[in-house]
Design a protein around this motif. Sequence first.
Motif, PDB file in Angstrom:
ATOM      1  N   ASN A 186       0.811  -1.223   0.000  1.00 19.23           N
ATOM      2  CA  ASN A 186       0.000   0.000   0.000  1.00 19.23           C
ATOM      3  C   ASN A 186       0.840   1.266   0.000  1.00 19.23           C
ATOM      4  O   ASN A 186       0.481   2.277  -0.621  1.00 19.23           O
ATOM      5  CB  ASN A 186      -0.918   0.018   1.224  1.00 19.23           C
ATOM      6  CG  ASN A 186      -2.116  -0.906   1.084  1.00 19.23           C
ATOM      7  OD1 ASN A 186      -2.421  -1.379  -0.008  1.00 19.23           O
ATOM      8  ND2 ASN A 186      -2.784  -1.173   2.182  1.00 19.23           N
ATOM      9  N   ASP A 190       0.852   5.600  -1.336  1.00 17.90           N
ATOM     10  CA  ASP A 190       0.304   6.432  -0.260  1.00 17.90           C
ATOM     11  C   ASP A 190       0.979   7.797  -0.190  1.00 17.90           C
ATOM     12  O   ASP A 190       0.422   8.739   0.373  1.00 17.90           O
ATOM     13  CB  ASP A 190       0.442   5.720   1.091  1.00 17.90           C
ATOM     14  CG  ASP A 190      -0.631   4.657   1.287  1.00 17.90           C
ATOM     15  OD1 ASP A 190      -1.613   4.660   0.517  1.00 17.90           O
ATOM     16  OD2 ASP A 190      -0.484   3.819   2.198  1.00 17.90           O
ATOM     17  N   ARG A 202      -3.282  -2.001  -5.153  1.00 19.58           N
ATOM     18  CA  ARG A 202      -2.639  -2.089  -3.849  1.00 19.58           C
ATOM     19  C   ARG A 202      -3.042  -3.363  -3.093  1.00 19.58           C
ATOM     20  O   ARG A 202      -3.979  -4.062  -3.492  1.00 19.58           O
ATOM     21  CB  ARG A 202      -2.966  -0.844  -3.030  1.00 19.58           C
ATOM     22  CG  ARG A 202      -4.422  -0.582  -2.890  1.00 19.58           C
ATOM     23  CD  ARG A 202      -4.742   0.885  -2.628  1.00 19.58           C
ATOM     24  NE  ARG A 202      -4.302   1.314  -1.309  1.00 19.58           N
ATOM     25  CZ  ARG A 202      -3.335   2.210  -1.117  1.00 19.58           C
ATOM     26  NH1 ARG A 202      -2.702   2.738  -2.149  1.00 19.58           N
ATOM     27  NH2 ARG A 202      -3.007   2.578   0.098  1.00 19.58           N
ATOM     28  N   LYS A 427      -4.526   8.436  -6.336  1.00 17.61           N
ATOM     29  CA  LYS A 427      -3.228   7.972  -5.829  1.00 17.61           C
ATOM     30  C   LYS A 427      -2.389   7.327  -6.929  1.00 17.61           C
ATOM     31  O   LYS A 427      -1.289   6.856  -6.685  1.00 17.61           O
ATOM     32  CB  LYS A 427      -3.427   6.961  -4.696  1.00 17.61           C
ATOM     33  CG  LYS A 427      -3.892   7.564  -3.382  1.00 17.61           C
ATOM     34  CD  LYS A 427      -3.856   6.522  -2.281  1.00 17.61           C
ATOM     35  CE  LYS A 427      -4.167   7.142  -0.928  1.00 17.61           C
ATOM     36  NZ  LYS A 427      -4.056   6.150   0.178  1.00 17.61           N
TER      37      LYS A 427
END
Length: 465
Positions: A186, A190, A202, A427
């Motif tokens: 992850n 991030d 992720r 993201k």
Amino acid sequence: MGQLKKVKIWNNKRTSSVAAILVTFSLALTPNAVSAPKAPAIKVGDKCVKASSVDRTKAGVQLRCAKVKGKLVWKLPKYPKEILIGAPLPLTGGGAAFGGPYVAALQLTVDAINAAGGIKSMNGAKLVLKSADDASVAANDQLLLQQMAADGVSAFVGPLLSSGVISSIPVITRSKIPFLGPQLDNVVTDSRSPYIFRLANRATAFGDQAFDWLLPTLEAKNITLSKVGIIGIDVPPGTSTTDVLDAQAKTAGWTVAERINYNQATTTDFGPIIARLKAAEVEFVMGYQNPVDAVNFAKALSQQTWRPKHGFFFIAGGQYLTSFQASVGSVAENMLDLSYAGDLSTAKSPVLKKLAADFQAKANQPLRGLASAAASVITTLATAIDKAARSNPEAIRLALKSLNYKDGALMPYPFYTMNGGVRFDSKNDNVLWKGTIIQWKGTTQTSIEAGRLPKGTLVWPAKDL
């Protein structure tokens, strides 16, 4: 002749008969009659209207409108002959079982795109892969990335290991060169660096997809789990993956009787870990393991008769590798793994079948898992470069961000191997990616959930005994 169609055009301020005008006209209900005629394909030297505007030839080459001898005409820009792609990868050390097949698949896909004409919008510019060994050491990646940036690469497709990418985020961001990869942890995205793109999704998405399949499967088989065990390495991507599995298991109402995050550098004897799982009476084991510890764990299993009642389910770890099955033999039988892609030698697409055959000849193993993801990485990057029609890293980054394919097979280059499509969220995680669940049967893999492959039959429990 077309049918007559009546259309009323209303003035929204009046309702009188004068304001309500009835217009009757004839529409031919055929595609040719209602669609605008296609503009003829442009070519170099044709007149154009707006300076600096761009358009493409029938072959897909992007031309620019420019003034030549006082007249605006379509002109072929001066495109580079080569576009450099940087790839620091684990070719030796603990990650070599991932890195060796990965770089082979990267190079084969580059070769295939070049053989098919290269980057079409840039008049056939060729991709050039510049790979280097990081020895599976994250600290080495930072130096290699800086060297590659100085050499003028337009994009990065390495590091490969999550730990290497995470430690290199500041270097990649400062270089302002986009990175594209399939990393699991992850933390990779991030940071929200605008230059880090994840083509798979992720660890959270892997966990979601695993349980989206697992829970209905158990229900259909009338199986109720009570106690489960979770194992994984104590560094990325093991930490994120085991966190996700732990949370999902508890949401499902299962008791996580043992969660073991071990040091992969010092743990070689997995007998004590297996003893803990046995003592906890777990019925099902899930987790993430890198190639070396996956083999050592399975070999420790082979020394005893205990197995969890319902078997094993791993996430994107070393269990999918051909070298894993070759090393541990029958212990791998019926183990499940949510991987990047299944064995592409059975792909429905002839192009992917040929790519798989070429990979088998070069790497002496089937094109599957993380190596298969490498082909999708190059395909997606080539698509972004083609869309940008420039080798400029910032133009490529913006093109990556704008990609939206509901199916990767719709890209202009036919080497996308994973299930699902491509669209990056805030993201820069690919929210349209879908994994493939594989199961070992002898020396071959069956793909249980696999859109590009024939669907196999699940064997339960997911264990050898």
